[in-house]
Design a protein around this motif. Structure first.
Motif, mmCIF file in Angstrom:
data_model
loop_
_atom_site.group_PDB
_atom_site.id
_atom_site.type_symbol
_atom_site.label_atom_id
_atom_site.label_comp_id
_atom_site.label_asym_id
_atom_site.label_seq_id
_atom_site.Cartn_x
_atom_site.Cartn_y
_atom_site.Cartn_z
ATOM 1 N N ALA A 101 0.834 -1.204 0.000
ATOM 2 C CA ALA A 101 0.000 0.000 0.000
ATOM 3 C C ALA A 101 0.873 1.260 0.000
ATOM 4 N N ALA A 102 1.993 1.251 0.716
ATOM 5 C CA ALA A 102 2.901 2.402 0.748
ATOM 6 C C ALA A 102 3.485 2.647 -0.646
ATOM 7 N N LYS A 103 3.779 1.576 -1.367
ATOM 8 C CA LYS A 103 4.322 1.718 -2.716
ATOM 9 C C LYS A 103 3.275 2.301 -3.658
ATOM 10 N N GLU A 104 2.031 1.820 -3.559
ATOM 11 C CA GLU A 104 0.970 2.273 -4.453
ATOM 12 C C GLU A 104 0.530 3.707 -4.139
ATOM 13 N N GLN A 105 0.355 4.021 -2.859
ATOM 14 C CA GLN A 105 -0.225 5.305 -2.480
ATOM 15 C C GLN A 105 0.803 6.421 -2.349
ATOM 16 N N CYS A 106 1.990 6.131 -1.846
ATOM 17 C CA CYS A 106 2.967 7.177 -1.528
ATOM 18 C C CYS A 106 4.270 7.076 -2.315
ATOM 19 N N ASP A 107 4.381 6.095 -3.206
ATOM 20 C CA ASP A 107 5.626 5.843 -3.945
ATOM 21 C C ASP A 107 6.809 5.632 -3.013
ATOM 22 N N LEU A 108 6.592 4.932 -1.900
ATOM 23 C CA LEU A 108 7.656 4.606 -0.951
ATOM 24 C C LEU A 108 8.042 3.144 -1.122
ATOM 25 N N GLU A 109 9.309 2.900 -1.412
ATOM 26 C CA GLU A 109 9.811 1.531 -1.523
ATOM 27 C C GLU A 109 10.241 1.074 -0.132
ATOM 28 N N LEU A 110 9.364 0.371 0.558
ATOM 29 C CA LEU A 110 9.686 -0.128 1.898
ATOM 30 C C LEU A 110 9.799 -1.640 1.848
ATOM 31 N N ASP A 111 10.844 -2.164 2.437
ATOM 32 C CA ASP A 111 11.020 -3.604 2.532
ATOM 33 C C ASP A 111 10.109 -4.120 3.635
ATOM 34 N N LYS A 112 9.352 -5.173 3.342
ATOM 35 C CA LYS A 112 8.411 -5.689 4.344
ATOM 36 C C LYS A 112 9.134 -6.174 5.602
ATOM 37 N N LYS A 113 10.410 -6.537 5.475
ATOM 38 C CA LYS A 113 11.174 -7.000 6.635
ATOM 39 C C LYS A 113 11.552 -5.851 7.560
ATOM 40 N N LYS A 114 11.541 -4.618 7.038
ATOM 41 C CA LYS A 114 11.897 -3.465 7.848
ATOM 42 C C LYS A 114 10.692 -2.898 8.603
ATOM 43 N N ILE A 115 9.500 -3.322 8.225
ATOM 44 C CA ILE A 115 8.294 -2.889 8.930
ATOM 45 C C ILE A 115 8.146 -3.777 10.154
ATOM 46 N N VAL A 116 8.163 -3.159 11.340
ATOM 47 C CA VAL A 116 8.173 -3.907 12.590
ATOM 48 C C VAL A 116 6.749 -3.992 13.136
ATOM 49 N N LEU A 117 6.135 -5.137 12.945
ATOM 50 C CA LEU A 117 4.803 -5.387 13.499
ATOM 51 C C LEU A 117 4.925 -6.523 14.510
ATOM 52 N N PRO A 118 4.732 -6.236 15.804
ATOM 53 C CA PRO A 118 4.814 -7.324 16.776
ATOM 54 C C PRO A 118 3.741 -8.381 16.514
ATOM 55 N N GLU A 119 2.595 -7.922 16.053
ATOM 56 C CA GLU A 119 1.516 -8.826 15.651
ATOM 57 C C GLU A 119 0.711 -8.120 14.573
ATOM 58 N N PRO A 120 0.064 -8.865 13.686
ATOM 59 C CA PRO A 120 -0.700 -8.236 12.605
ATOM 60 C C PRO A 120 -1.835 -7.355 13.153
ATOM 61 N N ILE A 121 -2.197 -6.337 12.373
ATOM 62 C CA ILE A 121 -3.269 -5.414 12.771
ATOM 63 C C ILE A 121 -4.610 -6.087 12.541
ATOM 64 N N LYS A 122 -5.459 -6.094 13.577
ATOM 65 C CA LYS A 122 -6.746 -6.777 13.491
ATOM 66 C C LYS A 122 -7.931 -5.880 13.830
ATOM 67 N N THR A 123 -7.686 -4.568 13.984
ATOM 68 C CA THR A 123 -8.770 -3.659 14.347
ATOM 69 C C THR A 123 -8.789 -2.461 13.409
ATOM 70 N N LEU A 124 -9.944 -1.801 13.340
ATOM 71 C CA LEU A 124 -10.085 -0.582 12.555
ATOM 72 C C LEU A 124 -9.422 0.572 13.303
ATOM 73 N N GLY A 125 -9.138 1.657 12.575
ATOM 74 C CA GLY A 125 -8.589 2.841 13.219
ATOM 75 C C GLY A 125 -7.212 3.199 12.691
ATOM 76 N N THR A 126 -6.574 4.129 13.386
ATOM 77 C CA THR A 126 -5.240 4.598 13.007
ATOM 78 C C THR A 126 -4.193 3.910 13.868
ATOM 79 N N HIS A 127 -3.176 3.414 13.212
ATOM 80 C CA HIS A 127 -2.112 2.699 13.904
ATOM 81 C C HIS A 127 -0.771 3.311 13.520
ATOM 82 N N GLU A 128 0.123 3.460 14.497
ATOM 83 C CA GLU A 128 1.491 3.898 14.244
ATOM 84 C C GLU A 128 2.347 2.645 14.070
#
Length: 148
Positions: free
Chosen positions: A101-128
Motif C-alpha cells: 500500500a505504501a508503494k501504491e499510495q505514496c511511492d515509498l519503496e519499503l522492505d516488508k522486513k523493515k516494517i516492525v509489526l509485533p503482531e498483525p493489525i486486526k482492528t479498525l482505526g489509526t495505527h502507528e
C-alpha cells in the motif's frame, strides 16, 4: 609479530584490529587463509584509509535514513478491508500489505522486513507502525485501517 586482521578471528580480534601473534601462527594460519597481513607502515596506512572511507559511507547512509524517516513520518497509508460484526476484520493486515500500500499510495519503496509489526493489525482505526530504516533510525508510518 603485529598483524592487521581482514576478518573476525575467534579469540583473537575483529576485522580491522591490529593484534600481536606468534610468528608461526601468523605464517601457518592467518596468512594462508587470508585472514590478515603483517602490520607494515603501508598496510597500516591502507587500513586507516579504509576505515575513513567506511566511516564516510556509514555517515551517508545514516543521513539518507534520517531523510527517509522524515518523509515517512509525513505520509499516511490507508487500507480498506472487509469488516464483520463488532468492527472485527476478516483476517489481519500484515507488513507485506502495508509495504504494498505504501508503494501504491505514496511511492515509498519499503522492505516488508523493515516494517516492525509485533503482531498483525486486526482492528479498525489509526495505527502507528514503526519502520526500522537503520540501526539508529526508526520512523513511524501512520496506517489507517478503514471499512471497505
Amino acid at each position: 609479530m603485529q598483524v592487521v586482521l581482514f576478518e573476525d578471528v575467534k579469540a583473537l580480534g575483529k576485522k580491522g584490529d591490529v593484534v600481536k601473534v606468534n610468528d608461526g601462527y601468523a605464517r601457518n594460519f592467518i596468512f594462508p587463509k587470508k585472514l590478515g597481513v603483517e602490520a607494515t607502515p603501508q598496510n597500516l596506512a591502507k587500513l586507516k584509509q579504509q576505515k575513513a572511507y567506511e566511516a564516510k559511507v556509514a555517515a551517508e547512509q545514516l543521513a539518507a535514513a534520517k531523510d527517509l524517516a522524515n518523509v515517512i513520518a509525513a505520509k499516511t497509508v490507508t487500507l480498506k478491508v472487509k469488516v464483520g460484526e463488532g468492527g472485527r476484520l476478516f483476517g489481519a493486515i500484515s507488513s507485506k500489505e502495508i509495504a504494498q500500500a505504501a508503494k501504491e499510495q505514496c511511492d515509498l519503496e519499503l522492505d516488508k522486513k523493515k516494517i516492525v509489526l509485533p503482531e498483525p493489525i486486526k482492528t479498525l482505526g489509526t495505527h502507528e507502525v514503526p519502520v526500522k530504516l537503520h540501526k539508529d533510525v526508526t520512523a513511524a508510518l501512520k496506517v489507517v485501517v478503514a471499512e471497505a
